[in-house]
Design a protein around this motif. Structure first.
Motif, mmCIF file in Angstrom:
data_model
loop_
_atom_site.group_PDB
_atom_site.id
_atom_site.type_symbol
_atom_site.label_atom_id
_atom_site.label_comp_id
_atom_site.label_asym_id
_atom_site.label_seq_id
_atom_site.Cartn_x
_atom_site.Cartn_y
_atom_site.Cartn_z
ATOM 1 N N SER A 1 -7.964 -2.713 -0.242
ATOM 2 C CA SER A 1 -8.135 -2.930 -1.676
ATOM 3 C C SER A 1 -8.531 -1.680 -2.457
ATOM 4 O O SER A 1 -8.464 -1.684 -3.689
ATOM 5 N N ASN A 2 -8.954 -0.595 -1.774
ATOM 6 C CA ASN A 2 -9.446 0.552 -2.542
ATOM 7 C C ASN A 2 -8.828 1.904 -2.188
ATOM 8 O O ASN A 2 -8.998 2.870 -2.925
ATOM 9 N N VAL B 1 -5.728 3.071 -2.164
ATOM 10 C CA VAL B 1 -4.712 3.559 -3.096
ATOM 11 C C VAL B 1 -5.378 4.076 -4.366
ATOM 12 O O VAL B 1 -5.014 5.137 -4.901
ATOM 13 N N LYS B 2 -6.395 3.362 -4.852
ATOM 14 C CA LYS B 2 -7.113 3.792 -6.050
ATOM 15 C C LYS B 2 -7.793 5.136 -5.827
ATOM 16 O O LYS B 2 -7.791 6.002 -6.714
ATOM 17 N N GLU B 3 -8.387 5.336 -4.639
ATOM 18 C CA GLU B 3 -9.051 6.603 -4.348
ATOM 19 C C GLU B 3 -8.038 7.740 -4.272
ATOM 20 O O GLU B 3 -8.296 8.853 -4.735
ATOM 21 N N LEU C 1 0.838 -1.199 0.000
ATOM 22 C CA LEU C 1 0.000 0.000 0.000
ATOM 23 C C LEU C 1 0.872 1.249 0.000
ATOM 24 O O LEU C 1 0.454 2.315 0.415
ATOM 25 N N HIS C 2 2.118 1.083 -0.468
ATOM 26 C CA HIS C 2 3.085 2.189 -0.492
ATOM 27 C C HIS C 2 3.331 2.722 0.915
ATOM 28 O O HIS C 2 3.560 3.905 1.110
ATOM 29 N N GLU D 1 -5.203 7.836 -5.907
ATOM 30 C CA GLU D 1 -4.763 8.080 -7.277
ATOM 31 C C GLU D 1 -5.795 8.912 -8.043
ATOM 32 O O GLU D 1 -5.441 9.766 -8.870
ATOM 33 N N LYS D 2 -7.083 8.682 -7.783
ATOM 34 C CA LYS D 2 -8.131 9.479 -8.432
ATOM 35 C C LYS D 2 -8.044 10.941 -8.008
ATOM 36 O O LYS D 2 -8.231 11.848 -8.826
#
Length: 223
Positions: A155-156, A158-160, A105-106, A162-163
């Motif tokens: 699971s989500n 990092v994606k948020e 997760l960085h 990045e958005k």
């Protein structure tokens, strides 16, 4: 305390918070003060006032495990595990700041944070040493915020984040991320895990800006 007992105790704690928020008492829950200085369809820039939080450092790969660990220690603190024996009202959100690292997760470290109510802003109670907590004073500064629903998971998040970064790159706030911040980003959670519908979470990232819109021009690391 066994892991199962700790988990059960935490679930009871969160159930109490959920019951309280089903009544008008929830409206009295304090949050850090801010004003919106810029708004778009998928993010906004908030200028937060000076404030003091209590932070729980956690060395953990999993965001979810880190948040549970840190929140459990913070809850002990607000229930009286401090040198003043003070009982402190619950506030929102619970904020998990992610320290950049090499994990999936960085991150390999987190700070889980609790906003202190107005009553304790000037003189925070000292936590018991075994809780390994520390006051976290914020200076007045700006934060880019993206809302997302559902549960904040490994699971989500990092994606948020990045958005939010993509939205900022397409806006007047491009290249305003505070490069000296010690945190990559933070996840703010406003609801207990018992709430299924209408959940509110946010990604927070420090940004810089002009004094004209309420933001300091110098990067600010702490929040």
């Amino acid at each position: 305390m066994a892991k199962s007992s700790l988990k059960n105790a935490l679930m009871v704690i969160l159930l109490v918070i959920t019951i309280a928020c089903s009544t008008k008492l929830c409206k009295a829950i304090e949050s850090p003060q801010y004003k919106i200085v810029h708004s778009e369809s998928d993010f906004e820039i908030r200028h937060y006032r000076e404030s003091v939080w209590m932070a729980a450092p956690v060395n953990e790969i999993s965001f979810e495990k880190a948040t549970r660990n840190g929140f459990h220690r913070l809850f002990q603190f607000i229930q009286g595990a401090n040198l003043n024996f003070s009982r402190i009202y619950m506030t929102k959100p619970v904020l998990t700041s992610i320290v950049p690292g090499a994990g999936p997760l960085h991150s390999s470290a987190y700070f889980v944070k609790f906003y202190l109510p107005d009553k304790f802003q000037a003189d925070p109670p000292l936590p018991l040493p075994e809780l390994n907590l520390q006051p976290d004073p914020w200076t007045s500064h700006c934060i880019a915020v993206r809302k997302f629903s559902g549960f904040a998971r490994d699971s989500n998040i990092v994606k948020e984040a990045e958005k939010l970064a993509l939205s900022l790159s397409r806006s007047p706030w491009e290249n305003t991320t505070a490069s000296t911040s010690e945190y990559a980003y933070s996840i703010a959670q406003y609801n207990s895990p018992f709430r299924i519908i209408g959940r509110v979470n946010e990604v927070w990232v420090d940004v810089t800006g002009s004094r004209a819109n309420g933001c300091e021009s110098n990067p600010i690391a702490a929040y």
